[in-house]
Design an enzyme around this catalytic site. Sequence first.
Site, PDB file in Angstrom:
ATOM      1  N   ASP A 162      82.797 -28.508 -84.198  1.00  0.00           N
ATOM      2  CA  ASP A 162      83.734 -27.639 -83.492  1.00  0.00           C
ATOM      3  C   ASP A 162      84.355 -26.706 -84.532  1.00  0.00           C
ATOM      4  O   ASP A 162      84.390 -27.032 -85.720  1.00  0.00           O
ATOM      5  CB  ASP A 162      84.812 -28.486 -82.824  1.00  0.00           C
ATOM      6  CG  ASP A 162      85.964 -27.657 -82.292  1.00  0.00           C
ATOM      7  OD1 ASP A 162      85.703 -26.713 -81.539  1.00  0.00           O
ATOM      8  OD2 ASP A 162      87.110 -27.952 -82.679  1.00  0.00           O
ATOM      9  N   ASP A 180      88.039 -32.227 -82.705  1.00  0.00           N
ATOM     10  CA  ASP A 180      89.402 -32.765 -82.715  1.00  0.00           C
ATOM     11  C   ASP A 180      90.157 -32.515 -81.423  1.00  0.00           C
ATOM     12  O   ASP A 180      91.268 -32.998 -81.252  1.00  0.00           O
ATOM     13  CB  ASP A 180      90.202 -32.158 -83.877  1.00  0.00           C
ATOM     14  CG  ASP A 180      90.543 -30.692 -83.623  1.00  0.00           C
ATOM     15  OD1 ASP A 180      89.736 -30.000 -82.976  1.00  0.00           O
ATOM     16  OD2 ASP A 180      91.611 -30.250 -84.072  1.00  0.00           O
ATOM     17  N   ASP A 220      86.460 -31.208 -76.893  1.00  0.00           N
ATOM     18  CA  ASP A 220      85.342 -31.740 -77.679  1.00  0.00           C
ATOM     19  C   ASP A 220      84.903 -33.113 -77.193  1.00  0.00           C
ATOM     20  O   ASP A 220      83.821 -33.582 -77.561  1.00  0.00           O
ATOM     21  CB  ASP A 220      85.730 -31.852 -79.161  1.00  0.00           C
ATOM     22  CG  ASP A 220      86.047 -30.503 -79.776  1.00  0.00           C
ATOM     23  OD1 ASP A 220      85.340 -29.530 -79.442  1.00  0.00           O
ATOM     24  OD2 ASP A 220      86.995 -30.415 -80.565  1.00  0.00           O
TER      25      ASP A 220
END
Length: 643
Positions: free
Chosen positions: A341, A540, A544
């Site tokens: 990410d 995080d 996600d």
Amino acid sequence: MSERAGLQVESVIGNAANLSWIQRVKEHGELIAAAAAGILIAAGWIVGAQSMHEASTSLFIAAFLIGGFAKAREGILESIREKTLNVELLMIFAAIGSGLIGYWTEGAILIFIFAVSGALETYTINKSERELSSLITLQPQTALLINESGQREIVSAESLEKGDYIEIKAGERIPADGLVYSGNALIDQSAITGESMPVEKKTKEEVFAGTVNINSSIIVIVTKASNETLFSKMINLVQSAKDEKSPSQQFIERFEGAYVKGVLAAVSLMMILPHFLLGWTWTETFYRAMVLMVVASPCALVASVMPATLAAISNGARNGLLFKGGIHLERLSRTGAVAFDKTGTLTKGRPAVTDVILRHGVNEAEFLRTAAAIESQSNHPLAKAIVQYALDKGVEKKFRWLSVQEQSGKGVKAEWQRESWRIGSSGYIGSKACSAFQQSVAEELGREGKTLVFAEDSKGIAGLFAFKDTVREDTADTIETLKKIGVYTVMLTGDNQQTAEAVASEARMDEVIANCLPEDKVEAVKKLRKKHGYVAMIGDGINDAPALAAADIGVAMGEGTDVALETADVVLMKNELANISRAIELSRKMTRIIKQNIIFSLSVIGLLISSNFLQILDLPLGVIGHEGSTILVILNGLRLLKG
């Protein structure tokens, strides 16, 4: 203190001391039994040398019973529970068989060395579990609560609720997750993150249960109940990790049952066939069958995986890497691609001002003072970044209150020194004017992946701020390290292609996939799996979580959301991206050691079986070779505790 009270205290202390002594004896019981068996064997050998054969045999039998009790009990109970045979039973059968044909010394030595290797394996497992469960002892049991009247009272840490105010003095452990309300202090976070250096915590910064306040008192607002703290989640992860077996361990355990049956079948044939086919005596035939039962036993093979896995999990926990079980640790070694990410993972997750472009004739100090005064009224991340930038440039923090009109998602309007100001996006200020500002500088900054905010006074656009979510300092080095160890890297982000490519270029990613919704990230992970095999996903945020669950190994940053932490298989508590490469290297090291152990143990078994058939191996040497290989395999696994 009264005499009665004094006696009660002494009694409690005495009971605690006795309990501690009993606990220590229980913990090292196998080792004590092995040592006692060794002493009895030595005594039996000395007595036997004096032709006192009955006394010697009695001492050897005592060595059998004392040294073999723990393993015999373990083997029998496990055999009944699992309804299968195991290596413990093989050893007991071999020892009893040796005694029946008069080889009491050899049988006792077998029991002794088997007990020593069993004690060592138990020590290894206990040491790994102690390293992991030692986290629990770091949780404070009490807290200094500041009640509504301002009085301090000592309460149970478990009774703390969200919104409580607690005081933590210098040298004390923090009993709950929270935000610093007043004061600042150096906090030792090594128990949570593995960081060796203390971190300074100021007002409104987060602190965690289990960490240590080093130098000054602070008051903290509790933000999580005791069962929801990061510390308690770590403990739960650690405890579940101990019980979850890796694929290698599961295979070894399945293999053990079938292998033991095969050994017993081979031993049964060995007891009969050599007498008729090779002309061996019945004593020699039975003796060689007992040696075969010993040397063919897969003790070393069985011990090849679990001690190494527990040691690796323990090593990781000590260094800020939490694995939720051996299965995830083993999978990580096979990782062919890592998907990242962007925001909060590759980047810091906080926008920072990178450029300030002013209209000709505008004073920078006055411009920053104006912008900071207006934006200090807003909680928007970009507004906070402007205020921080102004403070860093020397603007005084004392901003007088302003009446600000905020248009959600676009900008703010305010009166400053009798002049009307607007600060916001190009759509709020006017796209045409923003595009023309300073010879189209906005377009150039946009190509660099930067977000722009314009400030307008009565004369037009006075200046602009360019923002960028800055890439973490360790991002590029981490990506390069992953490439060197053969891992393909991909960035998945919801940002537009231009911004995504700018960050990916700075991070040196192999590939970037932009404009991703949560479901798009899941699809991207599935495609990567087809091309590269095992895929790890690092994130995080809440968005996600689906991709973390879809990946073969989900990895969460330690400062991420609760959903990401609960969904992930591995947690980087230190919140340092570089730890992903360390996790993969630790996993690969564990896999190498397990392979070494398996190859070594099988080679030793093959060598010992061949030597037995050639009649050049006696039972004592077979015992030493077999159990010695088990001890070496365990010690090899223990190497993973280092570092």
